[in-house]
Write a protein that holds these residues in place. Structure first.
Motif, short mmCIF file in Angstrom:
data_model
loop_
_atom_site.label_atom_id
_atom_site.label_comp_id
_atom_site.label_asym_id
_atom_site.label_seq_id
_atom_site.Cartn_x
_atom_site.Cartn_y
_atom_site.Cartn_z
N LEU A 1 44.11 -9.42 -73.23
CA LEU A 1 42.98 -8.98 -74.05
C LEU A 1 43.44 -8.20 -75.28
N LEU A 2 44.49 -7.39 -75.10
CA LEU A 2 45.03 -6.64 -76.24
C LEU A 2 45.62 -7.58 -77.28
N LYS A 3 46.34 -8.58 -76.81
CA LYS A 3 46.96 -9.55 -77.73
C LYS A 3 45.88 -10.42 -78.41
N LYS A 4 44.75 -10.61 -77.74
CA LYS A 4 43.64 -11.34 -78.36
C LYS A 4 42.98 -10.53 -79.46
N GLY A 5 43.28 -9.22 -79.47
CA GLY A 5 42.68 -8.34 -80.47
C GLY A 5 41.34 -7.78 -80.06
#
Length: 817
Positions: free
Chosen positions: A639-643
């Motif tokens: 989720l963090l990498k998805k922004g």
């Protein structure tokens, strides 16, 4: 000693004591033929405290009509009535100008022989502004828990904790000695509590606040068992309070005007009030209390039983552990079994049997030859605590009967103030269907509409609540470990498991029979839903970034589960978005089996679903397993990498390396209590679909989670192996230690006392810092065990800390024994 005033808090309804308190305020419930509040007034008088304020709310006329000015007891009573609820401290503040000097607060519905002089001297010696009277309690869950330093200064307290929050076995009795200036924090008419509002402010402002620990007798008569036990303790003379009646022989107290047949048998300890008649061949006692103006028929037998005033108990009748309220008539040859309660003015006719734990509300009649196996108002009797860590579970037709399920459904529906519908769902096993239908009947009886969702996994039920905008839901499923066992989960309007305060509301409704009943014309029809799986799958697709890209790549997935339904739903979803799927159903899914299949078949990854629709474990192309904490890390990283704009939410027991992930991505980490409901409700705090909602989906919806993971990997041209390689490295151990329930609070308190304050964290259980890492000792919510969690700077340190804290707890258990 200075002269001080007293405030008696007498506003209690006593809902958990019903039917004893149906028409009687809790302070007026009799203990050895006197209202419990009268014992408190007599205690104050013996300590020369005669200027007394009485705060009232429920049926105040009963209290004022009995005690009047207090002249009969040698005291001066001043009455203050709450028109609206003001809280414990608010009710005391409502006495206004009465609080012009040091005063003591006592409860009108607890019995104590506390040495008030000693407590007041302790207060004065320490120049305390607020002194809390404390005592040790083996199982402290129903009380406020307090911890003090070596000098008695209060350093921490918590009102009615869960086991994870129990950090002491020293409880707050609700007796306080206060200086009037501490009440100036609030104004007259404000609603505020001592434990929730006033004391935290005093602690925060470093106002001198002390705890006086007593070994004197104290008991809150809030429920039937402690009410009965208090009477037994007085008869056993464990309480240093006068009986006020002549003791004609050892352990036998009989008041004036009572006639006892020469052939009657009195077995000590026994108390008999005024103007009673005890007929020939009757057997009274042990541990029996009879009020005034009662008549006991020939050859009657009473043991461990309490009769209030003006009762008739027929010939050849038997009572065992029963409480019989005033003006009750018991016919001949009646049998009353353990923990039964007969409400005021009821009539039990000849040859009737009242079974164990049955409660009869006031003014009811039981006809001749009847056998009563259910409460004479609704349903069967209920346990006080029915919830485990996240659900209600038990054996079908033993622990969880259709009658109990009906009452559960009605109790849950009764806690909602707004009109609406409730989702009732579950699998299609015979036992589950039986309980679902009973729950539906209970919900209908309150005027709430049931929406019955057939053949449904738990995540589908969560989805249905949001989809149909329901008030909440109840999901029933067969326990995977036993065909005869069922689990019942209660969900709120966001689809999360209900929090602890709502569980308590349901339990209190069960115990007090406070169920809302509707008229016949208000009963709603059941809406049945058979095609939810279609909408469930379509709704998931709305969360995906680019299904066409998935179809172009056609990733190959291997799935296994013990649930045919779970595999079918997951396969249908994945194929509809373009995946190639191979499945294997097995009663014992194996990660090793998945490793082999993924390696042989060149799958993008493999997945093991646990059969409940929630839990997911992954295996990448290199055979690496991602499950439990690592899976939690993985979805957060995704989720963090998805922004996604999210807070990183994790239970308190989770490795603290999670905070490093937050720092890397500049995201806040929010820690919750370890129970699933706390985690879920934090993730679903906002109504809109956000990153935290996706975090909830990925952790509690295995089928949708698979879709989101595939979508992310394909649309970001990344493999699961590459994502796993970015996971942080940490060293984390878990251990479980059996213990007795009564040891939990004591051991946590000892651990707190022997460690420096700066090395402790008391959010849940006790976390102890160490140069090698940390250890968390957490009492289990459901089982008589301690859970040990440790994290070290390396594998060796993590194991050393696990061994250290395990041995420390075991040693304390051994020393006590």
């Amino acid at each position: 000693m200075i002269v001080i005033k007293a405030v008696i808090m007498a506003g209690g309804k006593g809902t958990r004591l019903r039917p004893l308190t149906c028409g009687l305020p809790k302070p007026m419930v009799p203990i050895i033929n006197k209202p419990v509040m009268e014992h408190g007034i007599n205690l104050l008088k013996r300590h020369e405290i005669t200027d007394i304020a009485v705060t009232m709310a429920y049926l105040p006329e009963n209290i004022e009509g009995y005690f009047e000015t207090g002249k009969k007891w040698g005291v001066n009573l001043n009455y203050f009535i709450e028109d609206v609820p003001l809280g414990t401290a608010g009710s005391v503040r409502n006495t206004g100008d009465f609080l012009d000097e040091t005063f003591i607060v006592i409860s009108g519905d607890a019995l104590t022989d506390l040495d008030l002089d000693a407590a007041i001297k302790f207060h004065q010696f320490n120049n305390s502004k607020a002194t809390l009277v404390l005592r040790k309690e083996k199982v402290p869950l129903e009380y406020g828990v307090v911890i003090t330093d070596d000098n008695g200064k209060v350093i921490r307290f918590l009102e009615k904790p869960s086991w994870g929050e129990v950090f002491s076995n020293t409880i707050n009795t609700g007796i306080y000695i206060l200086e009037p200036e501490v009440m100036e924090y609030y104004t007259k008419g404000e609603n505020f509590d001592f434990s929730k509002d006033l004391f935290p402010r005093l602690l925060n402002d470093k106002i001198p606040m002390y705890g006086y620990v007593t070994d004197d007798y104290w008991c809150d008569i809030g429920a039937l068992e402690p009410y009965k036990q208090t009477q037994f303790d007085l008869l056993s003379q464990k309480v240093n309070l006068p009986m006020g009646v002549k003791e004609i022989e050892k352990g036998v107290w009989i008041d004036e005007g009572t006639l006892v047949s020469n052939n009657a048998k009195l077995i000590p300890p026994v108390y008999i009030g005024k103007n009673c008649v005890i007929n020939e061949n009757s057997s009274i006692g042990p541990f029996t209390v009879i009020g005034n103006d009662c008549k006991i028929g020939p050859s009657a037998s009473l043991k461990n039983t309490t009769l209030w005033n003006n009762c008739t108990f027929g010939s050849l009748s038997e009572a065992r552990g029963t409480v019989i309220c005033s003006k009750v008539t018991i016919g001949s040859k009646v049998k009353l079994y353990e923990n039964s309660v007969i409400g005021e003015g009821s009539i039990i006719k000849d040859n009737s049997t009242i079974k164990q734990d049955i409660k009869i509300w006031p003014q009811k009649t039981v006809e001749k030859n009847a056998t009563l196996t259910q409460n004479l108002i609704w349903g069967t009797s209920a346990k006080k605590n029915v919830f485990g860590v996240r659900n209600i579970s038990g054996d079908l037709n033993t622990d969880i009967t259709p009658e109990f399920a009906t009452k559960l459904g009605a109790a849950f529906a009764s806690i909602f103030k707004d009109e609406g519908a409730l989702i009732i769902s579950g699998d299609e096993s015979k036992g589950t269907c039986l309980i679902k239908n009973a729950l539906i009947a209970g919900v209908q009886s309150t005027g709430t509409r049931p929406i019955k969702v057939n053949n449904c996994l738990l995540p589908m039920s969560r989805f249905a609540i949001r989809y149909y905008n329901a008030l909440g839901g109840i999901h029933v499923k067969k326990d995977p470990t036993s065909n005869n066992r069922v689990n019942i989960e209660f969900l709120n309007n966001k689809g999360a498991n209900i929090p602890k305060n709502v569980e308590r509301d349901i339990e209190n409704t069960l115990c007090t029979e406070g169920i809302n009943r509707c008229s016949v014309e208000d009963i709603k029809d059941v809406i049945e839903v058979d095609n939810l799986s279609y909408f469930y799958g379509e709704e998931c697709k709305k969360l995906l970034q680019d299904i066409n890209q998935i179809k172009k790549n056609s990733p190959k997935i291997f799935l296994t589960s013990s649930s045919q339904q779970e595999l079918e739903l997951a396969t249908a979803l994945l194929k509809s978005i373009g995946c190639k799927v191979d499945v294997e159903i097995t009663s014992k899914p194996s990660l090793d089996r998945i490793r082999a299949r993924v390696w042989e078949g060149k799958y993008s990854f493999g997945a093991l679903m646990q059969g409940n629709g929630e839990s997911l474990s992954l295996v990448d192309g290199k055979g690496r397993v991602v499950e439990k904490e690592n899976y939690f890390f993985l979805v957060s990283l995704l989720l963090l990498k998805k922004g996604e704009d999210i807070n990183l939410i994790a239970p308190h027991t989770f490795p603290t390396v999670f905070e490093n992930l937050g720092k890397t991505y500049n995201r806040q980490v929010v820690r919750t209590k370890s129970n699933p409901a706390s985690v879920m409700n934090e993730m679903l705090k906002e109504d809109k679909i956000t990153g935290n909602y996706l975090q909830f989906i990925l952790n509690y919806n295995a089928i949708w989670g698979l879709g989101i993971i595939v979508d992310y990997l394909v649309n970001n041209t990344i493999t699961l192996s590459q994502l796993i390689s970015e996971l942080p490295v940490y060293f984390y151990k878990k251990q479980e230690i059996p213990c007795d329930w009564e040891d939990k609070g004591r051991i946590i308190k000892e651990l707190i006392m022997e460690n420096k304050e700066e090395d402790l964290e008391l959010f849940e259980g006790v976390r102890i810092k160490d140069e090698r890492g940390w250890g968390l000792i957490l009492p289990d919510h459901e089982l008589p065990v301690f859970n040990i969690y440790t994290q070290g700077h390396n594998e060796e340190y993590a194991q050393e800390l696990c061994d250290l804290f395990t041995e420390k707890v075991k040693s304390k258990l051994k020393n006590q024994r």
